[in-house]
Design an enzyme around this catalytic site. Structure first.
Site, PDB file in Angstrom:
ATOM      1  N   GLY A 130      -4.202  -8.854  13.553  1.00 59.30           N
ATOM      2  CA  GLY A 130      -4.567  -8.597  11.951  1.00 59.30           C
ATOM      3  C   GLY A 130      -5.147  -7.521  12.257  1.00 59.30           C
ATOM      4  CB  ILE A 156       2.817 -11.942   3.163  1.00 59.66           C
ATOM      5  CG1 ILE A 156       2.865 -12.150   5.094  1.00 59.66           C
ATOM      6  CG2 ILE A 156       3.732 -10.898   2.536  1.00 59.66           C
ATOM      7  CD1 ILE A 156       1.971 -10.363   4.868  1.00 59.66           C
ATOM      8  NE  ARG A 269     -31.728 -13.442 -20.662  1.00 60.63           N
ATOM      9  CZ  ARG A 269     -31.676 -14.478 -20.802  1.00 60.63           C
ATOM     10  NH1 ARG A 269     -31.182 -15.675 -22.242  1.00 60.63           N
ATOM     11  NH2 ARG A 269     -32.159 -14.809 -20.005  1.00 60.63           N
ATOM     12  CB  ILE A 338     -28.319  -7.043 -14.104  1.00 58.90           C
ATOM     13  CG1 ILE A 338     -28.654  -5.211 -13.269  1.00 58.90           C
ATOM     14  CG2 ILE A 338     -28.496  -6.427 -15.782  1.00 58.90           C
ATOM     15  CD1 ILE A 338     -27.915  -3.906 -13.136  1.00 58.90           C
ATOM     16  CG  HIS A 339     -24.384 -10.523 -16.036  1.00 62.72           C
ATOM     17  ND1 HIS A 339     -24.405  -9.663 -15.465  1.00 62.72           N
ATOM     18  CD2 HIS A 339     -23.984 -10.771 -17.211  1.00 62.72           C
ATOM     19  CE1 HIS A 339     -24.069  -8.857 -16.834  1.00 62.72           C
ATOM     20  NE2 HIS A 339     -23.229  -9.683 -17.277  1.00 62.72           N
ATOM     21  CD  GLU A 364      -3.477  -1.984   1.409  1.00 61.99           C
ATOM     22  OE1 GLU A 364      -3.450  -0.689   1.639  1.00 61.99           O
ATOM     23  OE2 GLU A 364      -2.405  -2.521   0.471  1.00 61.99           O
TER      24      GLU A 364
HETATM   25  N1  COS Z   1       0.480   8.324  10.239  1.00 62.64           N
HETATM   26  C1  COS Z   1       1.354   8.500  11.663  1.00 62.64           C
HETATM   27  N2  COS Z   1       2.019   7.882  11.986  1.00 62.64           N
HETATM   28  C2  COS Z   1       0.458   7.156  12.861  1.00 62.64           C
HETATM   29  C3  COS Z   1      -0.364   6.811  12.075  1.00 62.64           C
HETATM   30  C4  COS Z   1      -0.307   7.369  10.691  1.00 62.64           C
HETATM   31  N3  COS Z   1      -1.487   7.508  10.051  1.00 62.64           N
HETATM   32  N4  COS Z   1      -1.219   6.291  12.784  1.00 62.64           N
HETATM   33  C5  COS Z   1      -1.067   6.185  14.070  1.00 62.64           C
HETATM   34  N5  COS Z   1       0.361   6.971  13.897  1.00 62.64           N
HETATM   35  C6  COS Z   1       0.973   6.675  15.085  1.00 62.64           C
HETATM   36  C7  COS Z   1       0.331   7.532  16.521  1.00 62.64           C
HETATM   37  O1  COS Z   1       0.193   8.637  16.222  1.00 62.64           O
HETATM   38  C8  COS Z   1       0.552   7.021  17.541  1.00 62.64           C
HETATM   39  O2  COS Z   1       1.889   7.253  18.142  1.00 62.64           O
HETATM   40  P1  COS Z   1       1.763   8.862  19.102  1.00 62.64           P
HETATM   41  O3  COS Z   1       1.662   7.770  20.678  1.00 62.64           O
HETATM   42  O4  COS Z   1       3.165   8.880  18.913  1.00 62.64           O
HETATM   43  O5  COS Z   1       1.398   9.288  19.208  1.00 62.64           O
HETATM   44  C9  COS Z   1       1.098   5.373  17.094  1.00 62.64           C
HETATM   45  O6  COS Z   1       1.475   5.531  15.866  1.00 62.64           O
HETATM   46  C10 COS Z   1      -0.290   4.101  17.568  1.00 62.64           C
HETATM   47  O7  COS Z   1      -0.881   4.828  17.028  1.00 62.64           O
HETATM   48  P2  COS Z   1      -2.072   4.048  17.660  1.00 62.64           P
HETATM   49  O8  COS Z   1      -2.699   4.572  19.274  1.00 62.64           O
HETATM   50  O9  COS Z   1      -4.023   4.852  16.534  1.00 62.64           O
HETATM   51  O10 COS Z   1      -2.638   2.396  17.303  1.00 62.64           O
HETATM   52  P3  COS Z   1      -3.668   1.621  17.963  1.00 62.64           P
HETATM   53  O11 COS Z   1      -3.148  -0.152  18.494  1.00 62.64           O
HETATM   54  O12 COS Z   1      -4.436   2.068  18.323  1.00 62.64           O
HETATM   55  O13 COS Z   1      -4.221   1.183  16.399  1.00 62.64           O
HETATM   56  C11 COS Z   1      -5.047   0.555  13.972  1.00 62.64           C
HETATM   57  C12 COS Z   1      -4.662   1.439  15.415  1.00 62.64           C
HETATM   58  C13 COS Z   1      -6.205   0.257  14.710  1.00 62.64           C
HETATM   59  C14 COS Z   1      -5.955   2.133  13.508  1.00 62.64           C
HETATM   60  C15 COS Z   1      -3.832   0.055  13.030  1.00 62.64           C
HETATM   61  O14 COS Z   1      -3.486  -1.180  13.689  1.00 62.64           O
HETATM   62  C16 COS Z   1      -4.417  -0.654  12.490  1.00 62.64           C
HETATM   63  O15 COS Z   1      -4.813   0.134  11.194  1.00 62.64           O
HETATM   64  N6  COS Z   1      -5.037  -1.761  12.036  1.00 62.64           N
HETATM   65  C17 COS Z   1      -5.264  -2.023  10.934  1.00 62.64           C
HETATM   66  C18 COS Z   1      -4.299  -2.884  10.191  1.00 62.64           C
HETATM   67  C19 COS Z   1      -4.468  -3.347   8.519  1.00 62.64           C
HETATM   68  O16 COS Z   1      -4.410  -2.446   8.091  1.00 62.64           O
HETATM   69  N7  COS Z   1      -3.921  -4.159   8.690  1.00 62.64           N
HETATM   70  C20 COS Z   1      -4.093  -4.583   7.370  1.00 62.64           C
HETATM   71  C21 COS Z   1      -2.056  -5.320   6.843  1.00 62.64           C
HETATM   72  S1  COS Z   1      -1.171  -4.407   5.725  1.00 62.64           S
HETATM   73  S2  COS Z   1      -2.399  -5.191   4.059  1.00 62.64           S
END
Ligand code: COS
Length: 393
Positions: A130, A156, A269, A338-339, A364
């Site tokens: 997640g 999803i 109200r 408030i309601h 997200e």
């Molecule tokens: N744009 C472009 N590249 C990106 C980026 C972005 N916004 N964010 C990360 N990357 C790239 C990084 O630069 C890295 O590449 P390099 O190793 O070449 O530098 C690679 O992707 C891995 O990034 P990172 O090391 O930051 O990955 P992590 O595993 O540490 O994960 C988090 C980072 C926790 C921030 C990420 O997993 C995340 O956003 N989690 C939440 C997921 C989410 O929102 N889920 C909801 C589902 S969709 S409804």
């Protein structure tokens, strides 16, 4: 391409009328029946809402990010389930292709997404992946002229009605993190795709969410987004940058609506012989909500303007999403307060919206993940640039 100011204002006026004449009157029924009526979906198609951000070259409206947030703010003056009907086509479902797709992939899917003929979903999350998205285990194994997908995608949005999925899957099991992940555009009618039952959520009734199970699902090599393996995680993160800013705008639109509901109630109200809005403790809640909304919305608009100008917005999009989603939670909570008792029964709009907005601090990327991202970027900027520029730079 940017719309001229007059065209943008006409679009926003039309959408505002649609919200007040068609969507708000249908909110209570959508909440009890957990279904958006077909005539409303048709109305959305006619308004071009499915193609807001898809480039004009592929029959979309091609809105800039600055324009997109205005539309998102306007449309979410109605319950957010309505936006989710076309939301995935506009944000996470289509943007992977827009950012990284080959011309052939774009031509195949984007015009149909823009016309609302196909619904696109984004399949990143898994039961065990997640917040830690890079740990996903759905496999895409090369076989002949294509790939075999196996794995489960969880929560999803729009999967129950999706025609196409952007699926993040691991093409290289030797690489544990982001590097082994690729993105695929997968026709939902492919053999080997099964859907879970729709989730019974606490809010956003009418928005459809379920699991997607891939069991030996064969996809052609042309389904690999961009035609290059190993780029899927970065594509997903870029998609989320824009998606998070879009969500921040929707939080602001909802907050503005909820403030209106609270204000009307405070004026109508009567208790202790006068409108409850005469009491300073109620006034304080209204003032806090108005102030917090206006500041978050100003920030979101500023970030959108920067995105439109081509500035990097990864950190700012996380800040916007964190700020606005927490803000709308507080605004909704005060509106229920408030309601009074009326705010706790589902026939009252603020009660439904209170349940609806809870999702924003989760999907997200949770607030905690946004904070982690923001701080990480601040430290990286300080190390690499010698500064971590604020929004006002
Ligand atoms: N744009 C472009 N590249 C990106 C980026 C972005 N916004 N964010 C990360 N990357 C790239 C990084 O630069 C890295 O590449 P390099 O190793 O070449 O530098 C690679 O992707 C891995 O990034 P990172 O090391 O930051 O990955 P992590 O595993 O540490 O994960 C988090 C980072 C926790 C921030 C990420 O997993 C995340 O956003 N989690 C939440 C997921 C989410 O929102 N889920 C909801 C589902 S969709 S409804």
């Amino acid at each position: 391409m940017a719309l001229d100011q007059q065209t943008l204002e006409q679009l926003l006026d039309t959408l505002s009328r649609f919200v007040h004449e068609r969507l708000i009157p249908a909110e209570a029924t959508v909440d009890t029946e957990d279904l958006i009526p077909d005539d409303i979906v048709t109305g959305m198609r006619d308004l071009g809402l499915f193609g807001l951000t898809i480039p004009e070259r592929y029959e979309g409206m091609g809105l800039t990010t600055a324009e997109e947030v205005e539309v998102a703010w306007t449309i979410t003056h109605a319950a957010p389930a309505f936006r989710s009907v076309f939301g995935t086509n506009v944000t996470i479902g289509s943007q992977g292709l827009v950012i990284g797709g080959t011309e052939q992939q774009k031509m195949t899917w984007l015009p149909r997404m823009a016309r609302g003929e196909v619904v696109a979903s984004f399949a990143l999350t898994e039961p065990e992946a997640g917040s830690d998205a890079a740990s996903l285990t759905t496999r895409a194994e090369r076989q002949g002229n294509g790939y075999i997908l196996n794995g489960v995608k969880r929560f999803i949005t729009n999967a129950p009605v999706a025609d196409v999925f952007t699926v993040m899957a691991r093409t290289d099991p030797q690489k544990k993190g982001a590097d082994g992940i690729s993105a695929f555009i997968v026709d939902a009618s492919s053999d080997g795709i099964r859907l879970g039952l729709p989730y019974d959520k606490i809010g956003q009734k009418g928005a459809r969410v379920c699991d997607v199970i891939f069991e030996d699902c064969h996809v052609p090599a042309e389904a690999l987004i961009g035609g290059v393996e190993g780029k899927g995680f970065r594509i997903a993160m870029q998609v989320l940058d824009r998606g998070r800013l879009h969500l921040a705008a929707t939080c602001c639109g909802l907050a503005d609506r909820i403030i209106d509901e609270a204000l009307d109630h405070a004026l109508d109200r009567r208790q202790f012989g006068r409108p409850i809005g005469d009491f300073q403790l109620v006034q304080a809640m209204l003032a806090d909500s108005r102030t917090e909304h206006d500041s978050a919305w100003a920030f979101v608009r500023d970030v959108a303007r920067r995105a439109t100008a081509g500035e990097p917005i990864t950190r700012l999009a996380s800040q916007a999403k964190y700020l606005a989603s927490e803000m709308v939670g507080r605004v909704a909570d005060r509106a229920v307060q408030i309601h009074g008792g009326a705010g706790y029964v589902n026939e009252t709009a603020v009660a439904r919206l209170y349940r609806d907005v809870r999702l924003y601090r989760l999907y997200e990327g949770t607030s905690e993940i946004q904070k982690l991202l923001i701080a990480r970027h601040m430290m990286r900027e300080r190390r690499e640039l010698g500064s971590s520029p604020g929004a006002g730079r």
